[in-house]
Every structure is written in C-alpha cells, then in structure tokens.
Scaffold this active site. Structure first.
Site, PDB file in Angstrom:
ATOM      1  N   LYS A  19       0.839  -1.202   0.000  1.00  0.00           N
ATOM      2  CA  LYS A  19       0.000   0.000   0.000  1.00  0.00           C
ATOM      3  C   LYS A  19       0.872   1.249   0.000  1.00  0.00           C
ATOM      4  CE  LYS A  19      -3.916   1.981   2.576  1.00  0.00           C
ATOM      5  NZ  LYS A  19      -4.756   1.854   3.798  1.00  0.00           N
ATOM      6  N   SER A  63      -9.495   1.745   2.655  1.00  0.00           N
ATOM      7  CA  SER A  63      -8.539   2.507   1.863  1.00  0.00           C
ATOM      8  C   SER A  63      -7.447   1.658   1.223  1.00  0.00           C
ATOM      9  CB  SER A  63      -7.907   3.592   2.742  1.00  0.00           C
ATOM     10  OG  SER A  63      -7.120   3.030   3.775  1.00  0.00           O
ATOM     11  N   SER A  80      -9.904  -0.425   6.744  1.00  0.00           N
ATOM     12  CA  SER A  80      -9.241  -0.268   5.447  1.00  0.00           C
ATOM     13  C   SER A  80      -8.568  -1.517   4.917  1.00  0.00           C
ATOM     14  CB  SER A  80      -8.212   0.871   5.529  1.00  0.00           C
ATOM     15  OG  SER A  80      -8.864   2.099   5.712  1.00  0.00           O
TER      16      SER A  80
END
Length: 500
Positions: A84, A159, A183
């Site tokens: 990420k 996210s 997330s």
C-alpha cells in the site's frame, strides 16, 4: 514455463524454486507482464501506482543467493509483495494517495518493509489508496480510481484499495494493507480475499502516514489464510520507534501463527452470530449480503462449528457512533505526519482542493480542532472505546465464544454511479468494520461467497485481544472445507477494441 502465477501461494512458489522449475526473475517477469496486461491495459483495474524499478536486480540477487547457499534466504524468499502506497519504501515513490507527494521518494524503508526484506521478500509494486487513507472508497488525487476486478463498474473499497484488487487479480503473490476504520477488511470483503486486522500495536506503524494513531495498524491481504499467517509471523514484533508495539509482550502466539493452523479448525469452535450487525430485513440493498453471509454461517456449522445465534452487544449502535474519533483526531494526526515531510499542512491541501472529490471525510475532518483535547468530548470518547471493548469481551466470555461473526459491510460494493450520485458517503456507509477498529480488538475478513451476479461478499470474525491465532485457525478450517476463493475472470481488451 509451466508455473502459473494465478492463485500461486508462498508454498507453491517455494516448491517450484527448490525444484529448479522457477527462478525469482521469471516469477517477477510474469507478475510485471500481468500488471501490464490487466492493470495498465485490458480492463485497466488501476490497482498499481508504481512497479519497483529495481525489482529485476533484486530478483537476480535472490536467485544468486539460492544457487550459492542451496537454501531459501527466509520464509518469504523471492515472494513479490504489493505494498500500500501509505507505507514508506526506500527508493520507490510513495505518495500516500495525495497529488502533493507525486514526486516523493523516501530515503528509508518503513519498519515492516525492513522486516519483510530481511525474510527475503521483494517489493514488487506500490498500490493505490485514497488521499491519506481517508475513505472507504477507491479514489485518489494522485492515482485515480481502482476498479473491482469482479465487476468493473463497482468500487474496490478503501482505503487499501489497490492492495485488495491487486492481490485478487493476481498482480502479486501477497499484499500489505493498513487498517484504521476498516481499510483492510472492507476492501478484502469486496475482492474475495482474506484480510486481518491485528490487535493494535502488534505491528509497527513507523514509516506509515497516520489517520488515527491509536487505531492505525498494517496487516496482510492474501488469497489464502496460510499466506496471511506467514506474513504475520514476519511482521509482528517490538519496534522501539513505535511504543505501541510493547503490545507484543502480551501476545503469547506472536510469530507462531503458521504452525498453529489446523484444517479442522472449526471442530468444536463456538461462533456467535451478531444479528444486530446484519442489514435490515426487507432492505433491498442488504438482502444479497444477508443471503450470502447466511450460507457461509451454515457452512461453518456443517463443518464442525457450534453456532450461537443470535448474540447481542448492548447498545452496539450507540457505542459505534460515540467511539468514532475521526472528526476530532485525524486533522491533528495527518498534520503531525505532514510536519515530518516538509512545510505543507492539511489546511493548505484542503484550501487548494488537492484531494479527490469523493473524499467527503475531508470536509468533516477539517472542522476538527487543531489539538484533539480541545474538544470537550475527546476524553469521554476515548474512555468509551475502552468501555466498548470490555462490553464485547464480556459477550465473548458470557457465551464462551471463540469469535463473533457478521458481514464486513451490510451492502454490496457500490457502483461508480452510486458514489458520484452521493448515494453512499463515508458518513452513512453501513460498514461493520468500525466495531473492531474502535475497540482495538482483532478481526479477520474472509470470503463468504458470491451473489447470483458474481459480486463478492465478505464475513468477519472478531475475537479477543491478542488472540489472532484463534481467528486464523477458524478461517483456515473454513477455507480448507469451503474453498470460497475464486479468481476473477478478466479479459484482455486491445486498444483497437476499446476505440470501437
């Protein structure tokens, strides 16, 4: 090349390498080609922000090591990982999802990246996230929007958008996400993968942008439970740069998750069904999720689990609302992070409109205090998080439960049209991931199945503090019996066909 990267696992990759059927360079080349074909072209999933420019060089070094030593460097030898873009990677662009950092290249790896590399992993690519991880949806001012590989008109979730869609679409062997309010688990549920949020503090946050520092935690996002356990064994550990990681001293299972997995993990397990977390009966937006979740619960029961249905958490909705501190805390925490990176402030970013238009949370965050303690409700809400946690642990103890089970999200992944029309916004989106995030309790999202239209649905297991081993074992037993993971059917589309 007989080796297929689709649905490859850490174990299958290592077996092929030790049998001299696969080199690390060949493996990386296949993933890079797949990213080119399906992420940058074809269906254009848009999960990947950047591919590591030195990935071939790093692959060659690992091939040389294996040839010379005759053994793997570590439990993650040669495993290409998607990371990420909230997580610092030395020499690889890291944007935190924001156009403000489009040219930012860290000079140091985050602590978890150092640990992964020490065990032989390769950072293959960085994955898209919304600006500063501040959304449940896959939208970034830096990288654009990520499509759901199972339904291209639907959202991939946030996210950890790119990590979920990327590992689901086989752009990497495994992925790393981060979870503040859901997330990891929300996009995991939207993309038919496994994602685990550990008890806050088991994994270092040093080198990550922050949203709510006492809730933030990185974690694995994988196609199999065993791969998640292998990653966790490497990732957990004390880091003096993150005082929260003293939590590891209380986690007796830390670093031994893989060896505790059992294919009979459901046998004799007691799982409580939190019916309050299901969508309302008769609501058409919730019906399909409830149906798929019910089938998953039935499958757990058929394979040895004792299901206690229903169980209840007193005042669940009230606690969930009153323990949410994003409006009070996030402005301060993002600004604290930005201060380490230079002169820019969140106020300046907001005033210039340098954020994706779907980030409705930004508006609410900007109304927050410069310092959280200036809000008269701050300490009450922090205290309520502790009360909420004790209420849940009391329910687990009262019914002698190994875990609670409920859908990650009460509705299906939104379509892009629904998001742009304002049907779903962060403030009203019916996610159940907040329960774990706002209590610090560990939880694991696993694939529940698919709707009749082929849309993934996830189900969440929530357990006691520091009891990740039980959640992993339950999920492993479920996975081995049910086999809920299915690869998306992606088609290559030429530029000529698109133009037509």
């Amino acid at each position: 090349m007989s080796f297929q990267i689709e649905e490859a696992t850490i174990a299958s990759i290592h077996t092929a390498m030790m049998n001299k059927e696969l080199t690390c360079r060949e493996l990386v080349e296949m993933y890079v080609q797949r990213i080119h074909d399906y992420d940058q072209n074809g269906p254009e999933i848009n999960a990947i922000v950047d591919v590591n420019m030195k990935v071939m060089e790093e692959a060659d070094e690992l091939d040389t090591y294996l040839a010379a030593a005759g053994k793997l460097k570590g439990p993650l030898h040669g495993i290409p990982i998607l990371v990420k873009d909230q997580i610092d990677t030395k020499g690889i662009r890291t944007t935190y999802g924001s156009e403000v950092f489009d040219e930012h290249i860290p000079d140091e790896d985050a602590e978890i990246i150092k640990k992964l590399k020490q065990d032989g992993a390769i950072v293959l690519a960085k994955t898209l996230l919304p600006d500063f991880a501040a959304s449940f949806f896959a939208c970034s001012s830096s990288g654009g929007e990520t499509k759901n590989p199972y339904a291209l008109d639907r959202d991939a979730g946030g996210s950890s958008s790119g990590s979920a869609a990327g590992v689901a679409a086989n752009f990497g062997a495994v992925a790393i996400g981060e979870d503040t309010a859901g997330s990891i688990r929300l996009p995991a549920s939207f993309n038919n993968i496994f994602g685990i949020r550990v008890t806050t503090g088991l994994i270092s946050r040093h080198g990550l942008s922050s949203l709510v520092h006492f809730q933030d935690t990185p974690g694995p996002m994988t196609r199999t439970v065993k791969d998640a356990a292998i990653l966790l064994d490497t990732m957990v550990g004390y880091d003096p740069k993150d005082p929260y990681t003293t939590a590891v001293l209380q986690a007796k299972d830390a670093g031994t998750y893989t060896e505790q997995l059992s294919a009979e993990g459901l046998n004799g397990a007691r799982i409580g069904i939190l019916r309050e977390a299901f969508g309302p009966e008769g609501n058409p937006d919730c019906a399909a999720v409830n149906e798929v979740a019910a089938a998953a619960i039935a499958a757990m029961e058929e394979n040895g689990a004792e299901v206690i249905d229903p169980v209840s958490i007193p005042d669940l909705e009230k606690y969930t609302m009153e323990t949410a501190l994003y409006h009070i805390q996030s402005k301060y925490d993002i600004n604290q992070f930005l201060e380490t990176k230079g002169e820019v402030t969140l106020e300046e970013i907001y005033e210039k409109g340098q954020y994706h238009r779907l980030l409705d949370l930004f508006h609410a965050v900007m109304t927050g205090p410069d310092r959280p303690e200036e809000n008269p409700l701050y300490y009450k809400q922090r205290h309520l998080q502790e009360v909420f946690r004790r209420e849940i642990e009391n329910v687990l103890a009262l019914h002698d439960l190994d875990a609670l089970a409920f859908p990650d999200v009460q509705v299906l992944p939104p379509t892009r049209d629904e998001l742009y029309s304002g049907k779903w916004m962060k403030e009203i989106f019916p996610t159940n991931t907040l329960i774990s995030s706002q209590t610090g309790l560990p939880s694991l999202s696993m694939p529940a199945g698919f709707t009749q239209d082929g849309i993934p649905v996830g189900i969440q297991l929530l357990g006691r503090s520091y009891d990740e081993a039980t959640l992993l074992t339950l999920a492993y037993g479920y996975e081995q019996k049910v086999r809920p993971r299915k690869s998306p059917a992606l088609d290559l589309v030429s530029m000529d066909e698109k133009q037509v």
